[in-house]
Scaffold this active site. Structure first.
Site, mmCIF file in Angstrom:
data_model
loop_
_atom_site.group_PDB
_atom_site.id
_atom_site.type_symbol
_atom_site.label_atom_id
_atom_site.label_comp_id
_atom_site.label_asym_id
_atom_site.label_seq_id
_atom_site.Cartn_x
_atom_site.Cartn_y
_atom_site.Cartn_z
ATOM 1 C CB SER A 188 -1.031 0.051 1.147
ATOM 2 O OG SER A 188 -0.004 -0.089 2.427
ATOM 3 C CG HIS A 216 -3.654 -0.864 -1.852
ATOM 4 N ND1 HIS A 216 -4.012 0.435 -1.892
ATOM 5 C CD2 HIS A 216 -3.515 -1.249 -0.579
ATOM 6 C CE1 HIS A 216 -4.235 0.863 -0.406
ATOM 7 N NE2 HIS A 216 -3.618 -0.083 0.052
ATOM 8 C CE LYS A 247 -7.609 0.653 1.135
ATOM 9 N NZ LYS A 247 -6.789 -0.294 2.006
HETATM 10 C C1 PLP Z 1 -6.834 -0.371 3.578
HETATM 11 C C2 PLP Z 1 -6.319 -1.545 3.782
HETATM 12 C C3 PLP Z 1 -6.915 -2.384 4.662
HETATM 13 C C4 PLP Z 1 -8.014 -2.164 5.312
HETATM 14 O O1 PLP Z 1 -9.242 -2.262 4.726
HETATM 15 P P1 PLP Z 1 -10.430 -1.112 5.107
HETATM 16 O O2 PLP Z 1 -11.599 -1.868 4.207
HETATM 17 O O3 PLP Z 1 -10.143 0.004 4.376
HETATM 18 O O4 PLP Z 1 -10.388 -1.465 6.432
HETATM 19 C C5 PLP Z 1 -6.279 -3.656 4.759
HETATM 20 N N1 PLP Z 1 -5.129 -4.180 4.019
HETATM 21 C C6 PLP Z 1 -4.411 -3.193 3.508
HETATM 22 C C7 PLP Z 1 -3.182 -3.513 2.926
HETATM 23 C C8 PLP Z 1 -4.920 -1.943 3.271
HETATM 24 O O5 PLP Z 1 -4.357 -1.109 2.541
#
Ligand code: PLP
Length: 416
Positions: A188, A216, A247
């Protein structure tokens, strides 16, 4: 509340002092209000800015088809599931979406969680416990780290993407109970990819469970948007895939793709699944609409990929012209929609972010604890909502902002 306190003083004084510490270190964080829907541009106060730090990779967050689907689901099913999944919160829409997600992922089963954070915490902490070992990439997301902590398993951190180090640790933990290897696929904060082919081999050779977090990558990477595992051709060799819907899918929530037996296991053991209200109908409806677009508009993925490639060329050129700082990913062949300029000092990252904002480009400075100490950075993310002109403007602004920060001697030109 006057007397709320700790042994050595008032609670509010304590909080105030901790916040002052953060400010002194350049680590204080605050919330910025964005007006209007998420898109290539948003309003911050009275300024319209080019948004270069959101995870809206396919530009779906503000898409009318998602809004219509959310509204239709709200009219038909209401705004809440009103209970956890195991009580009365599993609605027809959950079942329908889970089937659709399983089809999309080409996996036997899917279980939806309220967030990616909840999915990682719930899956990891239910899969392994004391006596077991987790092998976790050094740069894994906080939700993976928290899942590891909560599990009470022994955690071995391997150097980022370093398969020799992982194997070294595997050799030394052969007597343990269950072993779980866990990694993000598209990291990320660095935008680089995990070596999934090698990870699959090691997991097999050492009889480990392999869990990957495609937060991502879902929607945006892989020929059909199924992520890095699809891109690398190892989808069917991974036990558990976590994907997020907040995302690239432009909605909210997360899912876990796995064999049916593990789905039933998580339903019975993952506490973040059991003890939390089920996702509400409007979100479920919107995700269905997002999946239709992911399937029918592959050009969104190719557009982001093309923008990412051209951004990378300019970004590295500008970075090297003004600084000795490293750009991630390190090589052009591994470029993704996430690209970072590793500035090091927290203050510098903030100064550059501010200099960009005065030029109408919004990129947050990413500082610890989101990234390791000493690696504060500008993390840029490209989306399908951006145009070629947006990218050209962003590069111009980064060039100018870097010149300004270097001229103020906040950032020295040094070889790294
Ligand atoms: C954003 C993210 C999460 C968390 O997901 P949410 O739905 O925002 O709680 C988990 N793992 C990674 C690698 C992330 O970037």
């Amino acid at each position: 509340m006057e007397h709320a306190g700790t042994q050595d003083g008032n609670l509010y004084e304590y909080a105030e002092n901790r916040l002052k510490d953060l400010s002194a270190k350049g680590l204080y964080r605050f919330l910025r209000i964005v007006d209007g829907p998420q898109g290539a541009k948003v309003r911050l106060g009275d300024q319209e800015v080019l948004l270069l730090c959101s995870n809206n990779y396919l530009g779906l967050a503000g898409h009318p088809k998602l809004a219509e689907a959310a509204a239709a689901a709200a009219w038909e099913f209401g705004c809440s599931a009103s209970a956890s999944r195991l009580i009365s919160g599993t609605m027809r829409l959950h079942e329908r979406l889970e089937r659709k997600l399983a089809d999309f992922m080409d996996r036997p089963d899917v279980l939806v969680f309220s967030s990616g954070y909840a999915a990682n915490v719930g899956c990891i902490s239910s899969l392994v416990g004391s006596g077991d070992v987790i092998l976790s990439d050094q740069l894994n997301h906080a939700s993976i780290i928290d899942g590891c902590r909560l599990s009470r398993a022994e955690v071995k951190i391997y150097r980022h993407g370093d398969m020799e180090h992982l194997e070294f640790l595997l050799e030394r933990t052969t007597g343990a109970g269950k072993r779980l290897i866990v990694t993000e696929t598209l990291f990320s904060m660095d935008g680089d990819m995990a070596p999934l082919v090698e990870l699959v081999k090691l997991a097999r050779r050492y009889r480990c469970i392999l869990m990957v977090d495609e937060a991502h990558a879902i929607g945006v990477q892989g020929p059909r948007g199924r992520g890095i595992a699809e891109m690398m051709g190892v989808e069917q060799d991974i036990d558990i895939v976590v994907g997020t819907m907040g995302k690239a899918l432009g909605c909210f929530g997360a899912f876990v793709a796995c064999p049916p037996v593990l789905r039933n296991y998580f339903i019975n053991h993952a506490r973040s699944f059991i003890f939390s209200t089920a996702l509400p109908p409007p979100v479920l409806g919107a995700v269905e609409a997002a999946l239709d677009i992911v399937a029918s508009e592959p050009e969104r993925r190719s557009h982001v990929a093309a923008l990412a490639a051209s951004f990378y060329k300019g970004f590295t050129r500008i970075a090297h012209a003004h600084t000795g700082c490293r750009v991630t990913p390190a090589t052009e062949s591994a470029v993704t929609q996430i690209q970072g300029l590793i500035l090091g000092e927290d203050r510098i990252a903030v100064a550059l972010s501010n200099a960009l904002l005065t030029r109408g480009v919004y990129v947050q400075a990413i500082r610890p604890p989101s990234v390791p100490a000493g690696t504060a950075r500008l993390r840029c993310s490209l989306t399908a909502a951006h145009t070629v002109t947006d990218i050209e403007y962003a590069l111009w602004a980064i060039d100018e902002a870097l010149k300004e920060v270097v001229a103020r001697r906040e950032l020295s030109v040094r070889a790294s």
